[in-house]
Scaffold this active site. Sequence first.
Site, PDB file in Angstrom:
ATOM      1  N   ASP A  93       0.813  -1.219   0.000  1.00 22.32           N
ATOM      2  CA  ASP A  93       0.000   0.000   0.000  1.00 22.32           C
ATOM      3  C   ASP A  93       0.844   1.265   0.000  1.00 22.32           C
ATOM      4  O   ASP A  93       0.357   2.344   0.349  1.00 22.32           O
ATOM      5  CB  ASP A  93      -0.924   0.004   1.229  1.00 22.32           C
ATOM      6  CG  ASP A  93      -1.764  -1.254   1.321  1.00 22.32           C
ATOM      7  OD1 ASP A  93      -2.404  -1.596   0.312  1.00 22.32           O
ATOM      8  OD2 ASP A  93      -1.768  -1.898   2.379  1.00 22.32           O
ATOM      9  N   GLY A  94       2.090   1.136  -0.358  1.00 22.19           N
ATOM     10  CA  GLY A  94       2.981   2.303  -0.395  1.00 22.19           C
ATOM     11  C   GLY A  94       4.398   1.874  -0.085  1.00 22.19           C
ATOM     12  O   GLY A  94       4.659   0.725   0.275  1.00 22.19           O
ATOM     13  N   SER A 103       2.365   6.781   0.899  1.00 22.68           N
ATOM     14  CA  SER A 103       1.495   5.914   1.701  1.00 22.68           C
ATOM     15  C   SER A 103       0.084   6.068   1.160  1.00 22.68           C
ATOM     16  O   SER A 103      -0.526   7.123   1.312  1.00 22.68           O
ATOM     17  CB  SER A 103       1.551   6.296   3.183  1.00 22.68           C
ATOM     18  OG  SER A 103       0.689   5.475   3.942  1.00 22.68           O
ATOM     19  N   ARG A 104      -0.426   5.013   0.523  1.00 25.79           N
ATOM     20  CA  ARG A 104      -1.680   5.145  -0.220  1.00 25.79           C
ATOM     21  C   ARG A 104      -2.917   5.151   0.673  1.00 25.79           C
ATOM     22  O   ARG A 104      -3.953   5.658   0.281  1.00 25.79           O
ATOM     23  CB  ARG A 104      -1.793   4.016  -1.246  1.00 25.79           C
ATOM     24  CG  ARG A 104      -0.666   4.042  -2.280  1.00 25.79           C
ATOM     25  CD  ARG A 104      -0.874   3.026  -3.393  1.00 25.79           C
ATOM     26  NE  ARG A 104       0.265   3.034  -4.300  1.00 25.79           N
ATOM     27  CZ  ARG A 104       1.305   2.215  -4.211  1.00 25.79           C
ATOM     28  NH1 ARG A 104       1.326   1.314  -3.262  1.00 25.79           N
ATOM     29  NH2 ARG A 104       2.300   2.297  -5.065  1.00 25.79           N
ATOM     30  N   VAL A 105      -2.830   4.557   1.842  1.00 22.91           N
ATOM     31  CA  VAL A 105      -4.004   4.522   2.721  1.00 22.91           C
ATOM     32  C   VAL A 105      -3.748   5.150   4.083  1.00 22.91           C
ATOM     33  O   VAL A 105      -4.684   5.473   4.806  1.00 22.91           O
ATOM     34  CB  VAL A 105      -4.500   3.067   2.912  1.00 22.91           C
ATOM     35  CG1 VAL A 105      -4.908   2.463   1.596  1.00 22.91           C
ATOM     36  CG2 VAL A 105      -3.447   2.207   3.593  1.00 22.91           C
TER      37      VAL A 105
END
Length: 513
Positions: free
Chosen positions: A354-355, A379-381
Amino acid sequence: MPEKNGNGVTEINEAAEALLKQSSEDLARALEDSVAEINLEAVGTVVSIGYGVARVRGLAGVESEELVLFEGNVPGMVLDFQEEEADVILLGESDELEAGSEVNRTGSVITVPVGDDLIGRIVDPVGQPLDNKGPLRISQRLPVEREAPGIMDRAPVTEPLQTGLKVVDDMIPVGRGQRELIVGDRQTGKTAIAVDTIINQRDGDVISIYCAIGKRGPAVAGVIDDLRAHGALDSSIVIATTADQVPGLQFLAPYAATSVGEYFMEKGRDVLIVYDDLTCHARAYREICLLMRRPPGREAYPGDIFYIHSRLLERSTHLKEDLGGGSLTALPIIETEAQNISGYIPTNLISITDGQIYLSPDLFRKGVLPAIDVGRSVSRVGGKTQLQAYRGVVGDLKLAYSQFEELERFARFGTRLDEESRRTLNRGRRVREALKQPQYHPIPVPEQIAVLLAVNEGLLDKVSLEEFRSAEKRIRDRVRRESGGLWEQIQSNQELTEDSRQTLVSIADTAIR
């Protein structure tokens, strides 16, 4: 001969059918029990043996990933099948084994012990203690390979996992249940970031698992000493393999560590797991494939590697509340060569996670530690989980910092800069100083907020770079003493009000005068 009426014949037929049916069921049960008994007691013979692998013949009904025992109780796991033979990876030393040695089925898959008694212990992937503290008092075991939770069993990532590192918590936040890759060249501080994150959990409710995969023995011992010296080992679990152990143990290590973490996650606990590192894991799997003489066209590159890592990392998640609400946060580490993140292993893991937190060797050489390249990290989330106080302070800091780095590179050519550009450079250098942090010193959230707020407000613009570290320390000390209810307000994820903001600014201003 007495006559038999129709009713008598019907009764005889029904009785015969019932007897036949009963006999068939009894026979089927007997055969089933016999087959099971035969399979469990099936004995095979070693045909050939190499470093860490063996080819076995004669194990009737053996299944994939089944645990088998060689002479001397050397464990092995069935990994591949030929027409009449099975390939087994060894999970122990094979010095005494040779062609013709006996091997027995166990009828069970590879399992690992799980439970609270593991906390504070150092074990290998099959649960053997390595810390001279005696045997584990654990009765429950879980399979090493388990199916990942389904989509409907997962909940959104909503709660932050504080690392204690300003640059991560401010700009690349990590949430509980997230998979955040740590990527960089050798000797750039990848393990240091993971260790600092574990140390930051020592007084919290997160159980940390450090999984060493094929590392040098002194390197693993160094990490364990660091965790012990900073009081984090008592709330952590270490599952360790070293480079001199058989590749089967190195391959099994991350799956075993994940099963241990899943036990706590399913109990409603929050778990942090560090895989150090998956480059060694991929190499161990490739070594196994070559030793087993698998076709070279599919010897793990790149399809198999994607599969072994995706099925591992998909097990990290945040469970729904009706399943306990626990989480498993993964920090896999991967090593690049010459900053090449487009290689197949880094690319695979970037697509799975997720990153990524990218560490730059250039920053490392300049002494900017931790050497995290903010522009190439994402950091996607995690941004959705960041505490409210950060959002009110950090704002567009990541974008502004990236623009500063571009301007700094441009300024090296000696070009004349206008006043606005000089102010941007001056502020950016202080932001960079504020994001520097020594190892083993995680910083609480309120202190991070106060320092960043002081930088944003320009309070540190006139402080020289040589005096910056001293000024930051004074701000942190004063916030710790005088923030009062602000400390709890920030930690409890309340929004930073204008009054609270001004209070922190006043505390910081007083501290640096």
